[in-house]
Design an enzyme around this catalytic site. Structure first.
Site, PDB file in Angstrom:
ATOM      1  N   CYS A   1      34.520   4.688 -25.118  1.00 25.77           N
ATOM      2  CA  CYS A   1      33.700   4.842 -23.915  1.00 25.77           C
ATOM      3  C   CYS A   1      34.467   5.714 -22.925  1.00 25.77           C
ATOM      4  O   CYS A   1      35.592   5.405 -22.556  1.00 25.77           O
ATOM      5  CB  CYS A   1      33.355   3.481 -23.307  1.00 25.77           C
ATOM      6  SG  CYS A   1      34.753   2.367 -23.069  1.00 25.77           S
TER       7      CYS A   1
ATOM      8  N   HIS B   1       0.830  -1.205   0.000  1.00 20.05           N
ATOM      9  CA  HIS B   1       0.000   0.000   0.000  1.00 20.05           C
ATOM     10  C   HIS B   1       0.867   1.259   0.000  1.00 20.05           C
ATOM     11  O   HIS B   1       0.620   2.201  -0.761  1.00 20.05           O
ATOM     12  CB  HIS B   1      -0.929   0.000   1.218  1.00 20.05           C
ATOM     13  CG  HIS B   1      -1.760   1.245   1.323  1.00 20.05           C
ATOM     14  ND1 HIS B   1      -1.348   2.361   2.033  1.00 20.05           N
ATOM     15  CD2 HIS B   1      -2.952   1.574   0.772  1.00 20.05           C
ATOM     16  CE1 HIS B   1      -2.253   3.311   1.923  1.00 20.05           C
ATOM     17  NE2 HIS B   1      -3.233   2.865   1.172  1.00 20.05           N
TER      18      HIS B   1
END
Length: 809
Positions: A752, A421
């Protein structure tokens, strides 16, 4: 239509069009029974009372006037919300059933008992508001559900309590917030044959990642016993993720995440007493085992895909497994109402520059970072003590807590998973939350200043004090197209899905060592040699981590494959280049059990690392485990987009030895499309580029190491920091030449690193050289993309010297 049909309708006679008649929950059950049974989805039988039945009950007991008058007193400030709710619920509970209604419900119940072959069958009695599950209002948890209800009298009482629950404090407050007229919302009751999940397990699944909106995974939570504990967030469930695009191939098993939860308690049938259910502690065996087998997970995921396909939108689904028969069932399904409506054009990124001591850890809900003061509330009776704008810290929440959750800056709970919840409401409210910490209420105190961080992946953290946080907004509405591919550097599997909306060309560098150090934590050779390991403390830790695995080495393969799978899934089917492990010996030694297997080196940066380890007797068996994980990733899960990259390969002879060892372990270059790249980070890789290109499909330039070894500068030396320059002419000569040689040989080549983002002129230099791809961190993607686009435009506009006019023309 008979009088009976106006009051009670069997599920199979209902469909999506019947929401005004039986509410979203019951209409959806009817839709699935009617349309999806033939596609394998199994839903327990049952029936629903209609909205007309509700109004019959209301009018028979003169409740319209009571509702209107009582709500007027609330609006006029003459009564509190609590007083209003109590008055209305009491009025419903005192109401009498019209005789024809009571008979209609009882007759349908007897018919259900006949269908399932049990007298006084146990049923689930669920509320379904006629305005619920609309695109902008979930009504989740607003009304009551009652489980293990037996007999006609108990059923009628449960139905009456369902009607009363339309006026819980939280339901009244929710309708007021959403602008619904209380006298235009009716309640339908679903009566469904119980699945004996009290003897098995139950849970929730979504067809979308509930944190990032990544729409290509099914997320499943599971706990022992009845499913209410998962929905209410009172238990830490097991969690699974399945990659949906690969489910169509029955030979593949694309489970990309398996996390075992604590599952401290389970809800079972109660024998006698006031409540038909009760919670009991789980056994140690139950806590240490997964609730679902891999086959169960795949079955549920395929059902989720069928349901999502039928409804045409992401879905929130509840499931249960019968402990007597072992069969799986779907017991509810509704549209997901948070991530599916989220804007897709903007990313707000949070980077914590400095932070205090880590106080608590749990599951992260949302992606924000918030600083504030703690308001610790342990009981719902003390909700009135909440301070607006504070960080709510509590054991767990239920719908009664929603009014103060709306006023919180962030939420931290001891218990609950991603479908609890607290998690669901936090997402709906756009609040960051850290759930399932286990001990936040014990560790934190009221008025304490803390920082709640949900921007670091799957795990959320609570830090002491106010962190220094940098935020940035990335606008993806107008990303320029580039010929040069812009890829991402990713390491953390937990954060991979966060970047799925970025229009990258794949992952140029996925660092295996991050997964090993953070998700596995054990040196692979300590697992290979566990029986002879001398370190008693390391053995104890390994025993705990590998609980449930028949062989210690299986733990390494499984956890590595799962971690890498999330990286591969985030960009599928675009290429994902995974670099095999590239720890230095001192870093390997820090893994659990690692010190016994690593030599002491004066300079680990240029020592026993990368390719040299893979064929060495010191590590060869560890590398075999890495290969097994890649093989599982590609063959069993189906991620053929994965490319393998070998780091720090010093010589052509070493390349041959590594490729031979890989082939021995099932990874043969070219087999089933497998591509193998090599890092270009040593001058020898440039000098012998032609020979390396004959052995590998591509190069990835590691500019940090290439700079270090070209200039002879220790990249970690503060004294030499001014000399470390990726734009030095010698380094640029290396890069330019290896790009040219790679293209001559027909090999792909990329870079990279951060340099293209930090230095626009460096990005232009790479474009001028004709590099195929540049791989950057996700938060640099947009800036680099724009710089590369500008560089390509300038390059295109240049006039070649041979075509330039002569000076005298």
């Amino acid at each position: 239509m008979t009088a009976q049909d106006r009051l009670v309708v069997w599920f199979e006679a209902l469909g999506r069009q019947d929401v005004p008649r039986v509410g979203g929950k019951n209409a959806s059950l009817g839709e699935m029974v009617h349309h999806l049974g033939a596609r394998g989805v199994v839903v327990p039988p049952g029936f629903a009372t209609t909205a007309e039945a509700y109004w019959r009950f209301v009018d028979a007991n003169g409740l319209r006037e009571t509702i209107a008058a009582t709500l007027r007193e609330l609006a006029d400030g003459k009564a509190t919300l609590a007083e209003t709710g109590q008055t209305l619920r009491r009025a419903f509970l005192r109401g009498d059933w019209p005789a024809d209604m009571a008979e209609a419900i009882a007759r349908a119940y007897r018919g259900l008992c006949d269908r399932i072959g049990r007298a006084d069958a146990d049923v689930a009695v669920r509320s379904s508001a006629t305005a619920e599950d609309l695109p902008d209002a979930s009504f989740a948890g607003q009304q009551e559900t009652f489980l293990n209800i037996r007999g006609e009298a108990a059923l009628l009482e449960a139905c009456r309590r369902c009607y009363a629950s339309l006026f819980t404090d939280r339901a009244i407050s929710y309708r007021q917030t959403k602008g619904f007229d209380h006298l235009k919302v009716a309640l339908s009751i679903g009566v469904q044959a119980m699945v004996r999940s009290d003897l098995g397990g139950a849970g929730v699944m979504f067809t979308i990642d509930t944190e990032t909106g990544f729409d290509r995974v099914a997320v499943i939570d599971a706990a022992w016993g009845l499913g209410e504990n998962v929905v209410q967030g009172s238990v830490d469930p097991d969690s699974y993720q399945v990659f949906k695009p690969l489910l169509a191939d029955a030979a593949l098993r694309p489970i990309i995440e398996k996390r075992r939860g604590g599952k401290a308690q389970k809800m079972i049938y109660a024998e006698g007493g006031d409540s038909p259910t009760r919670n009991v502690p789980t056994s140690r065996a139950e806590r240490e085992a997964f609730v679902l087998s891999d086959d169960d997970v795949l079955t549920l995921a395929r059902w989720a895909l069928v349901i999502e396909d039928h409804y045409g939108c992401p879905m929130d689904i509840e499931w249960a497994r019968d402990g007597q028969s072992g069969r799986l069932f779907i017991v509810q399904a509704r549209p997901e109402t948070v991530q599916s409506r989220r804007s897709t054009g903007e990313y707000r990124t949070y980077r914590i520059k400095s932070k205090g001591r880590k106080l608590a850890t749990g599951l992260s809900i949302g992606e924000a970072v918030v600083t504030g003061r703690v308001c610790l509330i342990e009981s719902a009776h003390d909700i009135d003590r909440f301070v607006d704008g504070a960080i709510l810290v509590t054991h767990n929440t239920d719908p009664d807590w929603v009014p103060i959750m709306k006023r919180a800056a962030a939420i931290v709970t001891d218990r609950g998973g991603r479908t609890s919840h607290a998690a669901i409401v936090s997402r709906e409210l756009g609040l960051p939350a850290v759930v399932g910490t286990g001990n936040a209420t014990h560790l934190l105190h009221g008025e304490q200043e803390v920082t709640v961080s949900c921007a670091e992946g799957d795990q959320g953290f609570v830090y002491e004090g106010a962190a220094d946080v940098e935020t940035e907004l990335l606008d993806l509405h107008d990303v320029p197209a580039t010929k040069t591919k812009i890829m991402l550097n990713l390491a953390n599997p937990a954060a991979a899905f966060r970047w799925w909306r970025i229009p990258a060309d794949g992952v140029g560098l996925a660092r295996m060592e991050f997964v090993v150090s953070n998700h596995i934590k054990v040196h692979p050779m300590a697992l290979v040699n566990f029986d002879t390991l001398q370190d008693a403390e390391a053995k104890r830790q390994i025993e705990a981590l590998t609980a449930g695995y028949e062989r210690k080495t299986d733990y390494f393969v499984d956890r590595l494959a799962l971690g890498l799978a999330r990286l591969a899934a985030s960009q599928y089917p675009r290429p994902v280049i995974i670099r095999m492990s590239d720890f230095k010996t001192n870093e390997y030694a820090n893994l659990i059990g690692g010190s016994a297997f690593e030599p002491k080196e004066e300079n680990p940066m240029i020592g026993f690392r990368g390719a040299s380890r893979y064929y060495s007797p010191r590590y060869r068996e560890g590398f075999a485990l890495e290969c097994r994980a890649i093989l599982r990733l590609r063959e069993e899960m189906g991620f053929r987009n994965v490319i393998v990259m070998i780091p720090f390969c010093r010589s052509v002879a070493e390349a041959d030895r590594v490729l031979a060892v890989m082939a021995e372990n099932g990874l043969r270059r070219g087999d089933k499309g497998l591509e193998v790249y090599v890092m270009c980070e040593i001058p020898s890789n440039v000098i012998l580029a032609k020979a390396f290109a004959e052995r590998f499909d591509g190069f990835s330039i590691g500019s940090n190491d290439l700079t270090q070894l070209t200039l002879g500068v220790d990249r970690d030396s503060e004294a030499l920091a001014d000399l470390f320059d990726e734009q030095d002419d010698a380094v640029k000569w290396m890069i330019e030449n290896v790009i040219r040689e790679a293209h001559k040989a027909g090999a792909k080549i990329g870079l990279c690193g951060q340099a293209p983002s930090d230095h626009p002129e460096f990005a232009e230099f790479l474009v001028d050289c004709g590099i195929d791809s540049i791989s950057v961190s996700p938060d640099s993607f947009l800036a680099v993309k724009q710089k590369v686009s500008a560089a390509e435009a300038r390059l295109k506009s240049r006039v070649p010297a041979s075509l330039a006019p002569s000076p005298g023309a």
